[in-house]
Design a protein around this motif. Structure first.
Motif, PDB file in Angstrom:
ATOM      1  N   SER A   1     -10.500   0.077   6.499  1.00  0.00           N
ATOM      2  CA  SER A   1      -9.402  -0.069   6.114  1.00  0.00           C
ATOM      3  C   SER A   1      -8.265  -1.129   6.384  1.00  0.00           C
ATOM      4  O   SER A   1      -7.326  -1.296   5.632  1.00  0.00           O
ATOM      5  N   ASP A   2      -8.496  -1.562   7.676  1.00  0.00           N
ATOM      6  CA  ASP A   2      -7.344  -3.000   7.535  1.00  0.00           C
ATOM      7  C   ASP A   2      -7.824  -4.287   6.813  1.00  0.00           C
ATOM      8  O   ASP A   2      -6.548  -4.637   6.443  1.00  0.00           O
ATOM      9  N   GLU A   3      -9.145  -3.761   6.127  1.00  0.00           N
ATOM     10  CA  GLU A   3      -8.878  -4.934   5.552  1.00  0.00           C
ATOM     11  C   GLU A   3      -8.108  -4.801   3.373  1.00  0.00           C
ATOM     12  O   GLU A   3      -9.136  -5.665   2.842  1.00  0.00           O
ATOM     13  N   LEU A   4      -8.497  -3.311   3.172  1.00  0.00           N
ATOM     14  CA  LEU A   4      -7.890  -3.471   2.076  1.00  0.00           C
ATOM     15  C   LEU A   4      -7.330  -4.349   1.675  1.00  0.00           C
ATOM     16  O   LEU A   4      -5.733  -4.036   2.266  1.00  0.00           O
ATOM     17  N   PRO A   5      -7.569  -5.029   0.643  1.00  0.00           N
ATOM     18  CA  PRO A   5      -6.557  -6.064  -0.050  1.00  0.00           C
ATOM     19  C   PRO A   5      -5.366  -4.788  -0.459  1.00  0.00           C
ATOM     20  O   PRO A   5      -5.119  -4.214  -1.451  1.00  0.00           O
ATOM     21  N   ALA A   6      -4.217  -5.600  -0.276  1.00  0.00           N
ATOM     22  CA  ALA A   6      -3.053  -6.078  -0.666  1.00  0.00           C
ATOM     23  C   ALA A   6      -2.854  -5.498  -2.296  1.00  0.00           C
ATOM     24  O   ALA A   6      -3.797  -6.219  -2.866  1.00  0.00           O
ATOM     25  N   LEU A   7      -1.576  -5.020  -3.100  1.00  0.00           N
ATOM     26  CA  LEU A   7      -1.862  -5.009  -3.967  1.00  0.00           C
ATOM     27  C   LEU A   7      -1.117  -5.939  -4.588  1.00  0.00           C
ATOM     28  O   LEU A   7      -0.504  -7.077  -4.130  1.00  0.00           O
ATOM     29  N   PRO A   8      -1.886  -6.899  -5.675  1.00  0.00           N
ATOM     30  CA  PRO A   8      -0.793  -8.105  -6.315  1.00  0.00           C
ATOM     31  C   PRO A   8       0.158  -8.212  -7.237  1.00  0.00           C
ATOM     32  O   PRO A   8       0.824  -6.742  -7.894  1.00  0.00           O
ATOM     33  N   GLU A   9       1.175  -8.594  -6.624  1.00  0.00           N
ATOM     34  CA  GLU A   9       2.984  -8.896  -6.991  1.00  0.00           C
ATOM     35  C   GLU A   9       3.203  -8.486  -8.728  1.00  0.00           C
ATOM     36  O   GLU A   9       3.691  -7.404  -8.852  1.00  0.00           O
ATOM     37  N   ARG A  10       2.126  -8.176  -9.730  1.00  0.00           N
ATOM     38  CA  ARG A  10       2.396  -7.626 -10.637  1.00  0.00           C
ATOM     39  C   ARG A  10       2.009  -6.494 -11.031  1.00  0.00           C
ATOM     40  O   ARG A  10       2.871  -5.097 -11.963  1.00  0.00           O
ATOM     41  N   TYR A  11       1.469  -5.228  -9.592  1.00  0.00           N
ATOM     42  CA  TYR A  11       1.620  -3.705  -9.491  1.00  0.00           C
ATOM     43  C   TYR A  11       2.591  -3.548  -8.593  1.00  0.00           C
ATOM     44  O   TYR A  11       2.698  -2.599  -8.393  1.00  0.00           O
ATOM     45  N   ALA A  12       2.998  -4.141  -8.142  1.00  0.00           N
ATOM     46  CA  ALA A  12       4.665  -3.905  -7.126  1.00  0.00           C
ATOM     47  C   ALA A  12       5.142  -2.666  -7.647  1.00  0.00           C
ATOM     48  O   ALA A  12       5.818  -3.741  -8.731  1.00  0.00           O
ATOM     49  N   GLY A  13       5.305  -1.583  -7.429  1.00  0.00           N
ATOM     50  CA  GLY A  13       6.169  -0.646  -7.857  1.00  0.00           C
ATOM     51  C   GLY A  13       5.677  -0.462  -8.700  1.00  0.00           C
ATOM     52  O   GLY A  13       6.799   0.173  -9.686  1.00  0.00           O
ATOM     53  N   ARG A  14       4.864  -0.550  -9.005  1.00  0.00           N
ATOM     54  CA  ARG A  14       3.752   0.003 -11.030  1.00  0.00           C
ATOM     55  C   ARG A  14       3.076   0.850 -10.510  1.00  0.00           C
ATOM     56  O   ARG A  14       2.227   1.043 -11.425  1.00  0.00           O
ATOM     57  N   LEU A  15       3.044   2.113  -9.405  1.00  0.00           N
ATOM     58  CA  LEU A  15       2.473   2.709  -9.352  1.00  0.00           C
ATOM     59  C   LEU A  15       1.933   3.746 -10.341  1.00  0.00           C
ATOM     60  O   LEU A  15       0.586   4.639 -10.645  1.00  0.00           O
ATOM     61  N   ASP A  16       3.011   4.129 -11.490  1.00  0.00           N
ATOM     62  CA  ASP A  16       2.955   4.666 -13.010  1.00  0.00           C
ATOM     63  C   ASP A  16       1.127   4.089 -13.857  1.00  0.00           C
ATOM     64  O   ASP A  16       1.500   4.881 -14.799  1.00  0.00           O
ATOM     65  N   GLN A  17       1.047   3.320 -13.208  1.00  0.00           N
ATOM     66  CA  GLN A  17       0.242   2.419 -13.801  1.00  0.00           C
ATOM     67  C   GLN A  17      -1.380   2.621 -13.459  1.00  0.00           C
ATOM     68  O   GLN A  17      -2.549   2.179 -13.929  1.00  0.00           O
ATOM     69  N   PHE A  18      -1.234   3.718 -12.408  1.00  0.00           N
ATOM     70  CA  PHE A  18      -2.702   4.236 -11.517  1.00  0.00           C
ATOM     71  C   PHE A  18      -2.673   5.163 -11.207  1.00  0.00           C
ATOM     72  O   PHE A  18      -1.597   6.095 -12.078  1.00  0.00           O
ATOM     73  N   GLU A  19      -3.731   5.791 -11.002  1.00  0.00           N
ATOM     74  CA  GLU A  19      -3.961   6.784 -11.385  1.00  0.00           C
ATOM     75  C   GLU A  19      -4.794   7.222 -10.019  1.00  0.00           C
ATOM     76  O   GLU A  19      -4.978   6.788  -9.098  1.00  0.00           O
ATOM     77  N   ARG A  20      -3.955   8.801  -9.794  1.00  0.00           N
ATOM     78  CA  ARG A  20      -3.431   9.260  -8.299  1.00  0.00           C
ATOM     79  C   ARG A  20      -5.024   9.658  -8.661  1.00  0.00           C
ATOM     80  O   ARG A  20      -5.643  10.783  -8.817  1.00  0.00           O
ATOM     81  N   VAL A  21      -6.047  10.140  -7.178  1.00  0.00           N
ATOM     82  CA  VAL A  21      -7.052  10.612  -7.120  1.00  0.00           C
ATOM     83  C   VAL A  21      -6.443  11.733  -5.990  1.00  0.00           C
ATOM     84  O   VAL A  21      -6.549  11.648  -4.792  1.00  0.00           O
ATOM     85  N   ASP A  22      -6.297  12.988  -6.983  1.00  0.00           N
ATOM     86  CA  ASP A  22      -5.952  14.331  -5.983  1.00  0.00           C
ATOM     87  C   ASP A  22      -6.613  14.757  -5.114  1.00  0.00           C
ATOM     88  O   ASP A  22      -6.709  15.260  -4.114  1.00  0.00           O
ATOM     89  N   GLU A  23      -8.267  14.678  -4.700  1.00  0.00           N
ATOM     90  CA  GLU A  23      -9.264  15.036  -3.522  1.00  0.00           C
ATOM     91  C   GLU A  23      -8.508  14.401  -2.751  1.00  0.00           C
ATOM     92  O   GLU A  23      -9.257  14.747  -2.062  1.00  0.00           O
TER      93      GLU A  23
END
Length: 154
Positions: free
Chosen positions: A36-58
């Motif tokens: 959990s601690d080692e999960l990389p942060a999002l690159p700058e190009r994705y900052a604030g762009r969750l619309d380009q992501f898929e939500r995992v509802d499960e």
């Protein structure tokens, strides 16, 4: 639950699975926190762009993911890159994402697509976390593979 397949895992994921399977339940939870601690942060190009992501509802906590696949002549030559967004206050969900990132990021599309759907069941986590939480990791893997298929379709 059905029997776990004997399809081999890619080496990086197999190594992580071995570490978890050989650990006590307390140690499994500690390992999950480390991922959990080692999960990389999002690159700058994705900052604030969750619309380009898929939500995992499960997942019990909000988790978003996206996949990038490099160009190449074949699935073996096309490298896969994974990006996850999950809140810091969701360490189990982030831990699952961290495992998948560590185990799959940088592999070829062919390797990622060959990962058996039951791979999350091979970590021995069923004794340490609830089946509902494990279902979230299975769903993450399913979405990763579906995105890779979609992005490599000709």
């Amino acid at each position: 639950m059905s029997a776990v397949s004997d399809t081999p895992l890619p080496a990086p994921l197999a190594e992580i699975a071995d570490d978890f399977r050989s650990a006590s339940n307390d140690l499994k939870l500690q390992l999950l926190l480390e991922f959990s601690d080692e999960l990389p942060a999002l690159p700058e190009r994705y900052a604030g762009r969750l619309d380009q992501f898929e939500r995992v509802d499960e997942c019990q906590s909000p988790l978003f993911l996206t996949v990038e696949v490099d160009d190449g002549a074949s699935l073996e030559q096309r490298e896969v890159h994974l990006f996850f967004d999950a809140p810091a206050e969701a360490p189990t969900t982030r831990g699952f994402a961290g495992i998948l990132h560590e185990g799959l990021d940088g592999l070829s599309a062919a390797q990622v697509l060959a990962v058996p759907d039951d791979a999350p069941m091979r970590f021995g986590l069923a004794e340490a976390v609830s089946p509902l939480r494990l279902r979230g990791m299975v769903a993450m893997l399913g979405r990763i593979k579906r995105q890779v298929r979609a992005k490599t379709a000709t």
